[in-house]
Design a protein around this motif. Structure first.
Motif, PDB file in Angstrom:
ATOM      1  N   THR A 409       0.837  -1.215   0.000  1.00  0.00           N
ATOM      2  CA  THR A 409       0.000   0.000   0.000  1.00  0.00           C
ATOM      3  C   THR A 409       0.861   1.251   0.000  1.00  0.00           C
ATOM      4  O   THR A 409       0.611   2.200  -0.759  1.00  0.00           O
ATOM      5  CB  THR A 409      -0.918   0.005   1.244  1.00  0.00           C
ATOM      6  N   TYR A 410       1.917   1.245   0.839  1.00  0.00           N
ATOM      7  CA  TYR A 410       2.795   2.416   0.916  1.00  0.00           C
ATOM      8  C   TYR A 410       3.572   2.604  -0.388  1.00  0.00           C
ATOM      9  O   TYR A 410       3.759   3.747  -0.840  1.00  0.00           O
ATOM     10  CB  TYR A 410       3.759   2.281   2.093  1.00  0.00           C
ATOM     11  N   LEU A 751     -10.633   4.698  -1.456  1.00  0.00           N
ATOM     12  CA  LEU A 751      -9.623   3.641  -1.294  1.00  0.00           C
ATOM     13  C   LEU A 751      -8.553   4.070  -0.291  1.00  0.00           C
ATOM     14  O   LEU A 751      -8.096   3.266   0.526  1.00  0.00           O
ATOM     15  CB  LEU A 751      -8.985   3.312  -2.649  1.00  0.00           C
ATOM     16  N   ALA A 752      -8.168   5.351  -0.354  1.00  0.00           N
ATOM     17  CA  ALA A 752      -7.147   5.843   0.575  1.00  0.00           C
ATOM     18  C   ALA A 752      -7.650   5.814   2.009  1.00  0.00           C
ATOM     19  O   ALA A 752      -6.918   5.435   2.937  1.00  0.00           O
ATOM     20  CB  ALA A 752      -6.734   7.266   0.190  1.00  0.00           C
ATOM     21  N   ASN A 753      -8.923   6.180   2.218  1.00  0.00           N
ATOM     22  CA  ASN A 753      -9.479   6.186   3.576  1.00  0.00           C
ATOM     23  C   ASN A 753      -9.754   4.785   4.103  1.00  0.00           C
ATOM     24  O   ASN A 753      -9.768   4.572   5.324  1.00  0.00           O
ATOM     25  CB  ASN A 753     -10.768   7.015   3.601  1.00  0.00           C
ATOM     26  N   LEU A 754      -9.995   3.829   3.212  1.00  0.00           N
ATOM     27  CA  LEU A 754     -10.291   2.463   3.656  1.00  0.00           C
ATOM     28  C   LEU A 754      -9.062   1.544   3.681  1.00  0.00           C
ATOM     29  O   LEU A 754      -9.121   0.483   4.292  1.00  0.00           O
ATOM     30  CB  LEU A 754     -11.362   1.851   2.739  1.00  0.00           C
ATOM     31  N   ILE A 755      -7.986   1.956   3.039  1.00  0.00           N
ATOM     32  CA  ILE A 755      -6.774   1.116   3.041  1.00  0.00           C
ATOM     33  C   ILE A 755      -5.583   1.862   3.644  1.00  0.00           C
ATOM     34  O   ILE A 755      -4.953   1.398   4.591  1.00  0.00           O
ATOM     35  CB  ILE A 755      -6.431   0.633   1.606  1.00  0.00           C
ATOM     36  N   LEU A 756      -5.288   3.049   3.087  1.00  0.00           N
ATOM     37  CA  LEU A 756      -4.096   3.780   3.540  1.00  0.00           C
ATOM     38  C   LEU A 756      -4.260   4.300   4.964  1.00  0.00           C
ATOM     39  O   LEU A 756      -3.339   4.168   5.788  1.00  0.00           O
ATOM     40  CB  LEU A 756      -3.810   4.934   2.573  1.00  0.00           C
ATOM     41  N   LEU A 757      -5.413   4.901   5.291  1.00  0.00           N
ATOM     42  CA  LEU A 757      -5.626   5.458   6.633  1.00  0.00           C
ATOM     43  C   LEU A 757      -5.518   4.390   7.719  1.00  0.00           C
ATOM     44  O   LEU A 757      -4.768   4.575   8.694  1.00  0.00           O
ATOM     45  CB  LEU A 757      -6.975   6.175   6.691  1.00  0.00           C
ATOM     46  N   PRO A 758      -6.217   3.248   7.614  1.00  0.00           N
ATOM     47  CA  PRO A 758      -6.050   2.204   8.637  1.00  0.00           C
ATOM     48  C   PRO A 758      -4.620   1.678   8.725  1.00  0.00           C
ATOM     49  O   PRO A 758      -4.125   1.402   9.822  1.00  0.00           O
ATOM     50  CB  PRO A 758      -7.007   1.093   8.176  1.00  0.00           C
ATOM     51  N   SER A 759      -3.967   1.566   7.569  1.00  0.00           N
ATOM     52  CA  SER A 759      -2.575   1.090   7.553  1.00  0.00           C
ATOM     53  C   SER A 759      -1.679   2.043   8.318  1.00  0.00           C
ATOM     54  O   SER A 759      -0.808   1.616   9.097  1.00  0.00           O
ATOM     55  CB  SER A 759      -2.084   0.953   6.101  1.00  0.00           C
TER      56      SER A 759
END
Length: 787
Positions: A409-410, A751-759
């Motif tokens: 993701t990063y 997608l950023a709020n559901l994958i990147l933010l939690p990560s």
């Protein structure tokens, strides 16, 4: 949660009073619809006190309103057949009879300037006295205008005499009024259609009054289409999610009332409907539906837990009232920042949009609990979507990305960031006045026709101030103006200019008995011969008008600009200024460039600058919101990353695929940022609640938040994606770009709020003092469940 408990009690105990209050307000706003007006002028991109606006206003005070010409043209040799030629002349005669028309310059009424030696004067005489032309007189006419009358040739003929043109000057008093619209739509266009029908010739029509009228009509037509399509699309998606006619009907009722209020606010404030304010009613639908989704989804979740309708409705208001308020405030803030710009059109858009976003929140918060309090309890069928297998699979897939593929993701985020930055450097700016016009419309095709045949229809004006009364009559000044005219004629993107020089050349030709080789500037010796004749000049209104001011100090030169790239317009402007300084110097003359072409270009640059400031303010304002809610700069940074990254990616996409920065596309960033941050607030609010309930175990809190808040976030993002995508059915390029780019940005943001933010929350757990940050928020956004 004292406050929201009181709000819940107030709403549920005063249902009838609240409904009557909403009904009363709706009646009030509906009464304001009669004040709604559509714009009859171009959008004012520059403030009134901007230097370019002041220059333009001074120009108009000297020479009157510019941009009042309509042109009609035909490129067909059959025009010169006896029947068609006479029909062409009849058309111009009929147009000239209307009081809205100042004058018409066409084949039937052109007059030759003839020398009267005995009385030492010039007379204007019709070339042919007969109103009806026979083949012989048509042949003589063609020969005369093709070869003997260069003054008229450049005005009425184009493309090596293959294209004929008629020039219609509207009265300047009606150019910016509804009278212009009525004349063009109800009188002028039917006459043109009648001519086409009787001759089978394809007539082309253009000019700023005509373009503005048809453009405004397109906005009016599309406004209803957008509202209808937005309702249809959101209702369909909503029903597919909830499988409930009741939920769909209640939600549609909420947004329909919101749309009615939006129209009412426009009428009450006296704002004209422009291409921007026309987007507000469908925007209210698209933004209002997510409120309905969060409230109804939460109600059904609560009811599934406790099976108590009133308790569930109370819990909805208590638990997500703050979160919904905050998300609507952030969205409204994104739009409200436009108020701080100095552009009137953006201020009006910002005022109406932000007010109605708050209004649709209040309507949702009031109507949904009250409507459900009167209706039956949800059935198993209505709650079935809570166990939707497809949605669960998507949420599971998202959870796995966060659990197992954070590094990927990063890496993807970093690559997206780099590509976005590279793409940003490819973006160009568009300052074309017709860039966003409906490209598939006939009037746009006609614009391109006149571009090719006559080198443009957008006026570029030059004001030459001689700094002394009667200074324009000086032969040296005339020669300088002629030199500038010759230079402009050499620029392929500009039409042959019109100025006092054209008339003086014609006067000299007339003095030499109409010999076309004498169509030149008079010499000083010839000036003395011409002087007695000039004192007895006839009315030359139909030849040239408003090209010298009343004092004789200022001369005007008008040329027309083709639809070319902004870079080329800027080069032309720079070269023109250089040549003007070379010809006129700076001491004896003040020469300025103005006109609609340059005004729109300067306005675009000004607007882009202001919109970047607006975006920066939106980011700052929302960062302050986050600081107020979570009291940690680290949480602020984490929350802004998944919302700023999509903006950079979208800007990069614009650069790579060639979408320029213009007033319509720059709006994308403030609008999308204000909306996308809503998901961040919902997620972080739920995350805080889950942290408390999971004894500060970050991983458990993140995954629980993803499973519960993720469903509503998916629902709302899908609605927003398709809701903004409806703008892509527009015929206006700017509206299409706005809809497509906001949709794509919100998809990236989801997608950023559901994958990147939690990560990020999981990866940075060691660097954030969770207990300090989360246990003492300024506002409890989501109420904690009572054990």
């Amino acid at each position: 949660m004292n406050f929201w408990s009181n709000v819940a009690n107030l709403i549920l105990k005063n249902r009838i009073i609240i409904l009557l209050f909403i009904l009363g307000l709706t009646f009030f706003w509906s009464n304001q619809w009669k004040n709604i007006q559509f714009t009859y002028t171009e959008a004012k991109l520059l403030p009134d006190d901007h230097p370019e606006s002041l220059i333009y206003d001074v120009f108009k005070s000297k020479f009157g309103e510019e941009g009042n010409l309509i042109v009609i043209g035909v490129k067909d040799s059959l025009l010169f057949s006896e029947k068609n030629f006479n029909e062409w002349n009849k058309l111009s005669q009929k147009i000239n009879e209307y009081p809205e028309v100042n004058f018409v310059l066409s084949f039937d009424n052109i007059k030759d300037l003839v020398k009267d030696t005995d009385n030492k004067r010039f007379d204007l005489k019709k070339i042919f006295e007969n109103n009806k032309f026979d083949p012989e007189s048509i042949a003589k006419f063609k020969e005369k205008i093709f070869y003997d009358l260069p003054f008229y040739n450049k005005l009425l003929l184009g493309n090596q005499n293959k294209t004929a043109r008629t020039i219609i000057s509207l009265n300047t008093e009606i150019v910016n009024t509804e009278i212009r619209k009525d004349f063009i739509l109800n009188d002028f266009i039917p006459l043109v259609n009648q001519f086409e029908k009787s001759t089978s010739l394809d007539i082309k029509v253009s000019g700023m009054p005509y373009i503005r009228t048809l453009s405004a009509q397109s906005i009016k037509d599309e406004m209803g289409l957008f509202v209808f399509t937005a309702l249809l699309v959101t209702a369909l998606i909503f029903f597919l999610f909830f499988r409930s006619y009741r939920a769909t009907f209640i939600s549609m009722l909420v947004v329909l009332i919101g749309v009615g209020w939006a129209f009412g606010v426009l009428g009450w404030l006296g704002y004209e409907i422009t291409i921007l304010t026309a987007l507000i009613p469908p925007l209210i639908i698209v933004i209002g539906i997510p409120n309905c989704i969060f409230l109804i989804n939460k109600y059904q979740q609560e009811f599934a837990k406790n099976r108590d309708k009133l308790k569930s409705l109370e819990s909805v208001i208590i638990k997500i009232g703050n979160a919904t308020l905050m998300t609507n405030l952030t969205t409204a803030s994104g739009f409200a920042t436009f108020i701080l710009t100095n552009s009137q059109v953006l201020k009006e858009f910002g005022v109406v949009a932000s007010l109605n976003i708050i209004a649709i929140f209040l309507l949702s918060l009031l109507i949904i609990p009250i409507a459900y309090s009167f209706s039956g309890i949800p059935s198993k069928k209505h709650l079935k979507h809570l166990e939707n297998i497809s949605i669960k699979k998507i949420v599971k897939w998202l959870e796995n990305r966060v659990r197992k593929e954070r590094l990927k993701t990063y890496i993807i985020s970093l690559i997206s960031l780099i590509l976005g930055i590279i793409g940003i450097y490819q973006i160009e700016i568009s300052g074309s006045i017709i860039e966003d016009m409906p490209k598939k419309s006939k009037f746009f095709e006609d614009i391109k026709f006149f571009d090719n045949e006559f080198n443009g229809i957008v006026p570029l004006e030059i004001n030459i101030d001689t700094k002394r009364r009667k200074g324009v009559n000086n032969l040296t000044t005339i020669k300088r103006i002629n030199k500038l005219s010759e230079y402009i004629s050499s620029i392929p993107e500009l039409s042959h200019p019109i100025s006092i020089v054209n008339l003086l050349k014609y006067i000299k030709q007339a003095y030499y008995n109409g010999n076309p080789k004498y169509y030149k500037i008079p010499t000083s010796q010839e000036n003395s011969f011409l002087s007695p004749y000039l004192k007895n000049m006839p009315d030359t209104k139909n030849l040239i008008t408003n090209y010298i001011d009343s004092t004789g100090q200022n001369a005007r030169m008008t040329t027309f600009l083709m639809d070319v790239e902004t870079k080329r317009i800027e080069i032309i402007e720079k070269d023109l200024k250089k040549e003007i300084n070379k010809i006129f110097g700076k001491d004896k003359y003040d020469v300025i460039l103005t006109g609609k072409a340059l005004l729109y270009l300067k306005g675009t640059h000004y607007l882009i600058k202001n919109l970047f400031i607006s975006l920066s303010l939106a980011i700052l304002l929302i960062a302050i919101f986050m600081a107020y809610l979570f009291r940690s700069y680290k949480v602020i940074i984490i929350s802004l990353i998944p919302n700023l990254l999509p903006l950079i990616v979208t800007a990069g996409v614009m650069g790579f695929i060639g979408i320029p920065l213009k007033p319509s596309t720059i709006l994308v960033f403030s609008v999308a940022f204000g909306i996308s941050v809503d998901n961040t607030i919902h997620f972080l609010a739920k995350y805080r609640q889950e942290l408390i309930e999971n004894n500060w175990k970050i991983n458990s809190a993140v995954y629980s938040s993803l499973r519960e808040a993720g469903v509503s976030m998916l629902y709302t993002s899908i609605v927003l994606f398709f809701g903004f995508a409806i703008f892509m059915i527009s015929s206006f390029g700017g509206t299409v770009a706005l809809g497509g780019l906001v949709s794509v940005t919100l998809l990236f943001a989801m997608l950023a709020n559901l994958i990147l933010l939690p990560s990020l929350l999981i990866s940075l757990e060691d660097s954030i003092n969770i207990v300090k940050v989360i246990t003492k928020p300024k506002i409890n956004i989501v109420a904690r469940d009572k054990k």
